[in-house]
Structures are given as C-alpha cells and as structure tokens.
Scaffold this motif. Structure first.
Motif, PDB file in Angstrom:
ATOM      1  N   THR A   1      32.943  37.348  35.600  1.00  0.00           N
ATOM      2  CA  THR A   1      34.408  37.401  35.571  1.00  0.00           C
ATOM      3  C   THR A   1      34.916  38.840  35.652  1.00  0.00           C
ATOM      4  N   THR A   2      34.139  39.781  35.081  1.00  0.00           N
ATOM      5  CA  THR A   2      34.503  41.197  35.198  1.00  0.00           C
ATOM      6  C   THR A   2      34.451  41.640  36.650  1.00  0.00           C
ATOM      7  N   LEU A   3      33.473  41.126  37.380  1.00  0.00           N
ATOM      8  CA  LEU A   3      33.356  41.432  38.813  1.00  0.00           C
ATOM      9  C   LEU A   3      34.625  40.987  39.551  1.00  0.00           C
ATOM     10  N   ILE A   4      35.064  39.768  39.287  1.00  0.00           N
ATOM     11  CA  ILE A   4      36.260  39.240  39.955  1.00  0.00           C
ATOM     12  C   ILE A   4      37.483  40.093  39.605  1.00  0.00           C
ATOM     13  N   MET A   5      37.634  40.414  38.315  1.00  0.00           N
ATOM     14  CA  MET A   5      38.797  41.189  37.890  1.00  0.00           C
ATOM     15  C   MET A   5      38.769  42.590  38.474  1.00  0.00           C
ATOM     16  N   SER A   6      37.592  43.211  38.530  1.00  0.00           N
ATOM     17  CA  SER A   6      37.470  44.573  39.063  1.00  0.00           C
ATOM     18  C   SER A   6      37.782  44.608  40.558  1.00  0.00           C
ATOM     19  N   VAL A   7      37.260  43.628  41.298  1.00  0.00           N
ATOM     20  CA  VAL A   7      37.554  43.554  42.730  1.00  0.00           C
ATOM     21  C   VAL A   7      39.038  43.270  42.943  1.00  0.00           C
ATOM     22  N   GLY A   8      39.590  42.370  42.125  1.00  0.00           N
ATOM     23  CA  GLY A   8      41.024  42.067  42.231  1.00  0.00           C
ATOM     24  C   GLY A   8      41.887  43.282  41.998  1.00  0.00           C
ATOM     25  N   TYR A   9      41.541  44.067  40.975  1.00  0.00           N
ATOM     26  CA  TYR A   9      42.294  45.296  40.697  1.00  0.00           C
ATOM     27  C   TYR A   9      42.197  46.261  41.868  1.00  0.00           C
ATOM     28  N   ALA A  10      40.995  46.400  42.428  1.00  0.00           N
ATOM     29  CA  ALA A  10      40.802  47.317  43.563  1.00  0.00           C
ATOM     30  C   ALA A  10      41.642  46.895  44.756  1.00  0.00           C
ATOM     31  N   VAL A  11      41.666  45.594  45.040  1.00  0.00           N
ATOM     32  CA  VAL A  11      42.464  45.095  46.168  1.00  0.00           C
ATOM     33  C   VAL A  11      43.947  45.326  45.910  1.00  0.00           C
ATOM     34  N   MET A  12      44.383  45.097  44.681  1.00  0.00           N
ATOM     35  CA  MET A  12      45.788  45.327  44.330  1.00  0.00           C
ATOM     36  C   MET A  12      46.153  46.795  44.500  1.00  0.00           C
TER      37      MET A  12
END
Length: 303
Positions: free
Chosen positions: A268-279
């Motif tokens: 889940t940290t992976l998803i959140m980190s990638v999401g933040y990067a895309v944002m």
C-alpha cells in the motif's frame, strides 16, 4: 508525448498511478523491501523475544472466536505492560520515520525517470534517495511542526468557542460546534494539502524546504488534490483492513500475522508513493506549462 508530461484529470491520475504500480512493481517493491523490510524483521524479532507466538496467538476463552479476540487484545501494545516490547515498538517506529522518506524519494525519482524515458535500477534510485536525506528530514520536520501547530491551534479555538456557546445555549452550542468542526477539517485539510507537495520540490527540484514552491504548484488544484489523497487513503485502508482481518481469523495476534500485515503495508505504501509522485509531476507539468506560456506572451509583447 509521455502522459506524465501533460496535465491529467482526476481519473487519469488514478489510472496512471495503478498502471505504473503494476508495470514498475518489481523495482519499487524492492526499494521498499530493502529499506523497510529490515525494520519489520526487527519488529518481528522483538515480538518473538517478548513471548509472542510465531504461528498463532490465542487467549483464554470458551470458543475459538473468543480465544482469537482475546489473543488479539493480549498482543496489542495497548494491552501489554511489557516494557521491552514497548521500547522495541518505539525504536522500530523511529527508524521507520527516517527510512520511509528515503524510500518515497527513491520512488519519486523512479517515476520522474519514467517521465523522462530514462532507464534506472532500484539501486541507483535508493542512492539518489539518500542523497537528499538531510534536506528531506529537515523539511519534513518543519512541515510536521506547522501542520501539528495548525491542527491543535484550530482545535483549541473550537473548544473555547464551543464552551462559551454551550454556556449561553446548549442547542446552539451543538449546532455551531458541528459546523465549526466541519470547517476545521476543511481548513486544516486545505493548508495541509497546499504545503504537502514540499516533498516533491525538495527531491525533484532540490528546493528546500519547498513550502513556497508547493503553495504555487497546488494553486487551483487544492480540492482535487485533497480528493485524490482521500481516495488513496480509502483504497489503502480497505486493502490493509481486509488483509489484517482475514488473516487474523486464522493466525490471531501472532508474529506471522505481523509479517503479513507488514508486507501489505509495503504494497500500500508503494501505491501511495507512486500516487504522490504522479500528483506532483502533474502539478509540475501544469505550472511549468503556465510559465512557458508567460515567457512566450512576454516575448511577443516585447517584439
């Protein structure tokens, strides 16, 4: 053109996030596993050393369900008086506070490399993450102090106003307190979101502490960004809750359950980190495009 280089809508950001999480899963997962895996392993060893069962932890009770619930309560730090276990949990948490930002920075660099169509390895990304270690930690502490002060300052203001209103009229006091509480959530959420992209600024733009840069980038996209944060939070919370509840029925509060939950946390940290990067890169592409337009307009005016 790489889609990370152009502005995206709400749904497109989610789509790109999950697509990148799938296609680059191996590299990003290894980053988190290398940096956070030893921390979770230490946590498991501390649990074993303090008497927690590896395969299954059950408590006293007449039935299997009662034993499982009792086992969870007994293994929960809130129900434990074991000083060594508490110290171990605190130590693990402290280490995580320093390593998690590095892992997030490494993934942010990875997504930026994808944006630029550049090759990378998980090892080079980890090195780049550590290269900004002190700037990241210092900026994160500053951000944490500001948001915490904003939160408690708002709470204290609501408590004082509610106390006065309750003394005048309890009904009005309840209504106004509810309205103020909703307003406080939006108020704190707004400013927290406006400054939350400091991290990307520190890592990608090498601008510390990055709060001013974050404020500029998030202009006009604050509520959309806040909505994305909420969506990501709900997604990762649902995944973690489902996994923890499912395996807790079989394993109780055992060390093995903790390891499984830790792996789920890495995912889940992976998803959140990638999401933040895309944002962040989306806001950056919007802001940089606006700056380019201003330069073009100034050039035409000067002719």
């Amino acid at each position: 053109m790489n889609e990370l280089n152009r502005p995206k809508g709400f749904g497109q950001i989610l789509d790109v996030t999950f697509r990148l999480s799938r296609t680059r899963f191996k590299d990003f997962f290894l980053i988190l596993l290398i940096l956070l895996g030893p921390v979770y392993l230490i946590q498991a060893l501390v649990q074993l050393a303090t008497g927690t069962s590896f395969f299954r932890e059950v408590g006293e009770g007449n039935g299997w369900f009662e034993q499982m619930v009792a086992g969870l309560e007994e293994s929960d730090p809130a129900f434990s008086s074991n000083i060594a276990a508490d110290i171990g949990v605190m130590l693990v948490g402290l280490i995580s506070l320093f390593l998690y930002p590095v892992a997030q920075a490494a993934i942010l660099y990875g997504v930026d490399h994808v944006r630029k169509n550049e090759e990378f390895t998980f090892g080079t990304l980890i090195k780049k993450g550590f290269s900004r270690f002190w700037a990241i930690i210092g900026s994160s502490i500053l951000y944490g102090i500001i948001v915490t002060g904003l939160f408690f300052g708002t709470i204290m203001s609501i408590v004082l106003m509610s106390f006065v209103l309750f003394a005048i009229d309890p009904v009005i006091g309840v209504i106004v307190t509810i309205i103020l509480s909703i307003g406080a959530i939006l108020f704190v959420g707004y400013f927290s979101t406006r400054w939350s992209f400091y991290f990307g600024s520190v890592v990608i733009d090498r601008n510390s502490p990055g709060l001013g840069r974050s404020w500029k980038l998030s202009q006009g996209r604050t509520w959309a960004s806040m909505g994305l944060y909420i969506i990501f939070f709900l997604i990762i919370s649902s995944i973690t809750f489902a996994i923890e509840l499912s395996f807790a029925l079989l394993l109780g509060g055992s060390v093995l359950l903790g390891l499984i939950v830790s792996l789920a946390t890495i995912f889940t940290t992976l998803i959140m980190s990638v999401g933040y990067a895309v944002m962040y890169l989306d806001l950056k592409s919007r802001h940089d495009a606006d700056d380019l337009k201003d330069l073009i307009d100034d050039y035409h005016v000067g002719q």
